[in-house]
Write a protein that holds these residues in place. Structure first.
Motif, mmCIF file in Angstrom:
data_model
loop_
_atom_site.group_PDB
_atom_site.id
_atom_site.type_symbol
_atom_site.label_atom_id
_atom_site.label_comp_id
_atom_site.label_asym_id
_atom_site.label_seq_id
_atom_site.Cartn_x
_atom_site.Cartn_y
_atom_site.Cartn_z
ATOM 1 N N CYS A 168 10.806 -4.042 -6.345
ATOM 2 C CA CYS A 168 11.883 -3.066 -6.193
ATOM 3 C C CYS A 168 11.331 -1.697 -5.810
ATOM 4 O O CYS A 168 11.935 -0.987 -4.983
ATOM 5 N N ASN A 169 10.201 -1.315 -6.392
ATOM 6 C CA ASN A 169 9.596 -0.031 -6.033
ATOM 7 C C ASN A 169 9.224 0.013 -4.551
ATOM 8 O O ASN A 169 9.411 1.022 -3.861
ATOM 9 N N ILE A 170 8.666 -1.091 -4.066
ATOM 10 C CA ILE A 170 8.295 -1.149 -2.647
ATOM 11 C C ILE A 170 9.533 -1.072 -1.765
ATOM 12 O O ILE A 170 9.561 -0.359 -0.759
ATOM 13 N N ALA A 171 10.586 -1.789 -2.165
ATOM 14 C CA ALA A 171 11.808 -1.822 -1.351
ATOM 15 C C ALA A 171 12.509 -0.470 -1.307
ATOM 16 O O ALA A 171 13.288 -0.214 -0.372
ATOM 17 N N LEU A 172 12.247 0.397 -2.276
ATOM 18 C CA LEU A 172 12.870 1.723 -2.253
ATOM 19 C C LEU A 172 12.485 2.510 -0.998
ATOM 20 O O LEU A 172 13.184 3.446 -0.615
ATOM 21 N N ARG A 173 11.369 2.143 -0.376
ATOM 22 C CA ARG A 173 10.963 2.822 0.862
ATOM 23 C C ARG A 173 11.982 2.622 1.971
ATOM 24 O O ARG A 173 12.077 3.454 2.883
ATOM 25 N N ALA A 174 12.733 1.521 1.906
ATOM 26 C CA ALA A 174 13.728 1.236 2.947
ATOM 27 C C ALA A 174 15.136 1.659 2.536
ATOM 28 O O ALA A 174 16.075 1.502 3.313
ATOM 29 N N ALA A 175 15.292 2.184 1.302
ATOM 30 C CA ALA A 175 16.619 2.524 0.794
ATOM 31 C C ALA A 175 17.129 3.820 1.419
ATOM 32 O O ALA A 175 16.385 4.784 1.580
ATOM 33 N N ARG A 176 18.427 3.840 1.742
ATOM 34 C CA ARG A 176 19.035 5.016 2.358
ATOM 35 C C ARG A 176 20.143 5.632 1.505
ATOM 36 O O ARG A 176 20.608 6.731 1.801
ATOM 37 N N GLY A 177 20.588 4.935 0.473
ATOM 38 C CA GLY A 177 21.741 5.394 -0.286
ATOM 39 C C GLY A 177 21.435 6.534 -1.248
ATOM 40 O O GLY A 177 20.308 6.699 -1.703
ATOM 41 N N ALA B 15 0.821 -1.212 0.000
ATOM 42 C CA ALA B 15 0.000 0.000 0.000
ATOM 43 C C ALA B 15 0.852 1.257 0.000
ATOM 44 O O ALA B 15 0.408 2.317 -0.425
ATOM 45 N N GLY B 16 2.086 1.170 0.437
ATOM 46 C CA GLY B 16 2.940 2.344 0.496
ATOM 47 C C GLY B 16 3.931 2.440 -0.635
ATOM 48 O O GLY B 16 4.947 3.112 -0.494
ATOM 49 N N VAL B 17 3.662 1.782 -1.762
ATOM 50 C CA VAL B 17 4.631 1.726 -2.842
ATOM 51 C C VAL B 17 5.012 3.099 -3.356
ATOM 52 O O VAL B 17 6.132 3.322 -3.789
ATOM 53 N N GLY B 18 4.109 4.088 -3.306
ATOM 54 C CA GLY B 18 4.391 5.383 -3.901
ATOM 55 C C GLY B 18 4.881 6.425 -2.939
ATOM 56 O O GLY B 18 4.895 7.612 -3.271
ATOM 57 N N LEU C 10 12.096 9.941 -11.740
ATOM 58 C CA LEU C 10 11.593 9.281 -12.942
ATOM 59 C C LEU C 10 10.360 8.420 -12.672
ATOM 60 O O LEU C 10 9.674 8.009 -13.593
ATOM 61 N N GLY C 11 10.086 8.133 -11.407
ATOM 62 C CA GLY C 11 8.991 7.232 -11.076
ATOM 63 C C GLY C 11 9.454 5.798 -10.921
ATOM 64 O O GLY C 11 8.624 4.881 -10.881
ATOM 65 N N ALA C 12 10.797 5.605 -10.865
ATOM 66 C CA ALA C 12 11.383 4.263 -10.724
ATOM 67 C C ALA C 12 10.858 3.338 -11.813
ATOM 68 O O ALA C 12 10.733 3.740 -12.967
ATOM 69 N N TRP C 13 10.512 2.091 -11.451
ATOM 70 C CA TRP C 13 10.166 1.096 -12.466
ATOM 71 C C TRP C 13 8.651 0.986 -12.634
ATOM 72 O O TRP C 13 7.891 1.146 -11.670
ATOM 73 N N ASP C 14 8.230 0.703 -13.849
ATOM 74 C CA ASP C 14 6.809 0.484 -14.116
ATOM 75 C C ASP C 14 6.450 -0.924 -13.651
ATOM 76 O O ASP C 14 6.914 -1.916 -14.220
ATOM 77 N N GLY C 15 5.591 -1.007 -12.638
ATOM 78 C CA GLY C 15 5.229 -2.302 -12.067
ATOM 79 C C GLY C 15 4.395 -3.177 -12.970
ATOM 80 O O GLY C 15 4.136 -4.332 -12.627
ATOM 81 N N TYR C 16 3.971 -2.685 -14.131
ATOM 82 C CA TYR C 16 3.169 -3.472 -15.062
ATOM 83 C C TYR C 16 3.956 -3.915 -16.292
ATOM 84 O O TYR C 16 3.413 -4.592 -17.154
ATOM 85 N N ASN C 17 5.223 -3.525 -16.381
ATOM 86 C CA ASN C 17 6.014 -3.811 -17.574
ATOM 87 C C ASN C 17 6.923 -5.011 -17.312
ATOM 88 O O ASN C 17 7.630 -5.059 -16.307
ATOM 89 N N MET C 18 6.926 -5.966 -18.253
ATOM 90 C CA MET C 18 7.721 -7.175 -18.100
ATOM 91 C C MET C 18 9.202 -6.955 -18.409
ATOM 92 O O MET C 18 10.040 -7.803 -18.097
ATOM 93 N N THR C 19 9.545 -5.856 -19.075
ATOM 94 C CA THR C 19 10.943 -5.462 -19.255
ATOM 95 C C THR C 19 11.065 -4.021 -18.747
ATOM 96 O O THR C 19 11.259 -3.080 -19.510
ATOM 97 N N LEU D 269 3.954 7.678 -11.830
ATOM 98 C CA LEU D 269 4.114 7.695 -13.280
ATOM 99 C C LEU D 269 2.879 8.285 -13.948
ATOM 100 O O LEU D 269 1.747 8.054 -13.509
ATOM 101 N N ASP D 270 3.103 9.032 -15.015
ATOM 102 C CA ASP D 270 2.012 9.487 -15.862
ATOM 103 C C ASP D 270 1.280 8.248 -16.384
ATOM 104 O O ASP D 270 1.918 7.301 -16.859
ATOM 105 N N PRO D 271 -0.059 8.180 -16.304
ATOM 106 C CA PRO D 271 -0.794 7.010 -16.799
ATOM 107 C C PRO D 271 -0.460 6.642 -18.245
ATOM 108 O O PRO D 271 -0.578 5.472 -18.628
ATOM 109 N N GLU D 272 -0.021 7.632 -19.026
ATOM 110 C CA GLU D 272 0.339 7.341 -20.414
ATOM 111 C C GLU D 272 1.672 6.612 -20.531
ATOM 112 O O GLU D 272 2.035 6.158 -21.610
ATOM 113 N N PHE D 273 2.409 6.491 -19.415
ATOM 114 C CA PHE D 273 3.713 5.838 -19.451
ATOM 115 C C PHE D 273 3.729 4.543 -18.658
ATOM 116 O O PHE D 273 4.794 4.065 -18.272
ATOM 117 N N THR D 274 2.582 3.966 -18.410
ATOM 118 C CA THR D 274 2.520 2.676 -17.743
ATOM 119 C C THR D 274 1.884 1.642 -18.664
ATOM 120 O O THR D 274 1.079 1.975 -19.529
#
Length: 481
Positions: free
Chosen positions: A185-194, A8-11, A285-294, A17-22
């Motif tokens: 990976c997007n979810i894990a960014l919440r714990a990233a400190r670097g 629930a806290g992914v964002g 940039l919005g990190a990674w698109d969670g709906y894209n396979m690449t 991301l702009d809806p046109e880019f997902t």
């Protein structure tokens, strides 16, 4: 340290991301209209052909078919020549060698977060922890986050049996849809400190000095450079015929093609691992698109659309080459499905894409993304149709000779590029399989069909087919199941 992270806290940290880019949907309204128009046009052509056949004028259709085949072969040849020209540019460019490990003083090194998404990777986990523990970076500035799903009992049990160094943390993700690598990976960014961030896969063996090499490369690069792509290499290229073909393909792409694009300053489709980012830019940039396979390829395009750049460094990350056909097919169909998603997403507004990338970038993206898709889905079919033209009196001999010559030239050009990659990497044992690559392309055609069928099925569109690792021992030989 262990984190429980709720989807629930992914964002929380990532710019939406702009809806046109997902890739959450397949087409926008304009693309749907284009598909309908193409379907109507195809139906009209079939109707005209049927009328001509019934009227005794069916022989004329072979002439039109010959002209269409000439166009198709020309497109195939031009695409092959373009890719070979970029490979040549990469071969002529000076190698961007990784700087020595002592190039940056410890006091000047920024905090670095390493993201490692895992799913059913208990077989390779001990080796992975050993490889990441060998990274030459100050422990007080290094954060390695192992990302696992709450339901992944095998990986959790394997983790419990290991004594992790203090630089390691575990992010446990509660299950939600879609279940895939970019969303984790997007979810894990919440714990990233670097201030810096890199992503590695479970089977990766990165050079110990790679983080320092990336920091030094960023220090020497212009400020618009926000990502460094390390060079990917397969550590078991000689396991069997499949790995030899895979290794030749990988060598050409990562040792020549991507460096060539970087030198010409054209859009680069990132590899799925060893992408080093400025954290601030990644979040913007919005990190990674969670709906894209690449998600890696998509992020590479978005970087260039933003006016930023990707550069390559020659620091090596070794990966395991797929040695099982079924495993390879799952991975390749996911790649082709994701590249199709990426092309459709960024072609939703072609004029806007042209303005963002410029004419050269727009054309290059079509050859880097659209052409390989068309090639993988059409190459065996094009070969069969070219052979079918032989001896047809209704098709001129000139057209027949041109089609066969263009097809032969395109295939030989591609094989020459693959041979160059093998020579650059020292994979001389893979050179004998280069003449058999048409069979490898036929496998890609089958994987492409599978990927496209999944893409057209809403229930399978965002399904992430997992690649199994740990199938090969350190000696390069297959491990019995």
């Amino acid at each position: 340290m262990s984190h429980w992270l709720d989807p629930a806290g992914v964002g929380e940290r990532v710019r939406p991301l702009d809806p046109e880019f997902t890739a959450d949907r397949l087409f926008n309204s304009g693309q749907k209209a284009a598909v309908v128009a193409l379907a109507i046009g195809a139906a009209a052509l079939v109707g005209v052909a049927a009328v001509r056949v019934q009227g005794g004028r069916g022989r004329e259709l072979f002439g039109w078919a010959g002209a269409a085949m000439a166009v198709a072969n020309t497109v195939n040849l031009v695409g092959s020549l373009y890719q070979s020209a970029v490979v040549l540019r990469g071969a002529l460019a000076d190698r961007n060698l990784a700087p020595p490990a002592t190039a940056v003083a410890d006091a000047e090194l920024p905090g670095y977060t390493v993201l490692v998404p895992l799913y059913r990777e208990d077989r390779v986990l001990p080796r992975l922890v050993a490889e990441l523990s060998a990274l030459d970076y100050p422990a007080d500035r290094l954060q390695i986050i192992l990302i696992i799903e709450e339901s992944d009992k095998d990986t959790r049990l394997a983790l419990d049996s290991l004594e992790l160094p203090p630089t390691f943390e575990v992010a446990k993700i509660r299950q939600s849809m879609p279940r895939n690598k970019p969303k984790a990976c997007n979810i894990a960014l919440r714990a990233a400190r670097g201030r810096m961030c890199v992503i590695y896969d479970a089977e990766d063996r990165p050079d110990p000095g790679q983080l320092r090499a990336a920091v030094q490369a960023f220090a020497q690069a212009p400020p618009e450079t926000v990502c460094m792509q390390a060079e990917l290499r397969l550590w078991n290229p000689m396991t069997n015929w499949l790995t030899r073909c895979f290794a030749a393909e990988y060598a050409t792409r990562h040792a020549l093609y991507l460096p060539g694009l970087s030198r010409i300053d054209l859009p680069i489709l990132l590899g799925g691992t060893s992408n080093h980012f400025r954290m601030e830019a990644l979040l913007e940039l919005g990190a990674w698109d969670g709906y894209n396979m690449t998600e890696d390829a998509d992020l590479g395009v978005r970087i260039y659309r933003r006016g930023w750049r990707v550069e390559t460094i020659a620091s090596i990350t070794e990966e395991e080459a797929n040695s099982e056909l079924g495993n390879w097919m799952r991975q390749r169909s996911r790649w082709i499905k994701g590249h199709t998603q990426t092309w459709l997403v960024h072609m939703r507004h072609p004029v806007r894409l042209w303005c963002d990338l410029g004419p050269a970038g727009f054309v290059s993206l079509q050859f880097s993304l659209a052409y390989p898709l068309v090639h993988s889905l059409s190459n065996p079919v094009l070969l069969a149709l070219n052979l079918g033209l032989l001896g047809r009196r209704t098709v001129s001999r000139r057209v027949q000779r041109y089609c066969l010559g263009a097809m032969l030239a395109a295939n030989l050009t591609s094989m020459a590029a693959l041979s160059s990659g093998c020579v650059r990497r020292g994979l001389h044992g893979a050179l004998p399989v280069i003449p058999t690559t048409p069979a490898y392309w036929t496998l890609m055609w089958a994987a492409g069909l599978k990927g496209v069928v999944q893409l057209l099925r809403p229930s399978r569109r965002h399904f992430w087919e997992v690649t199994r690792h740990g199938l090969v021992g350190d000696d390069g030989r297959r491990i019995a199941a």
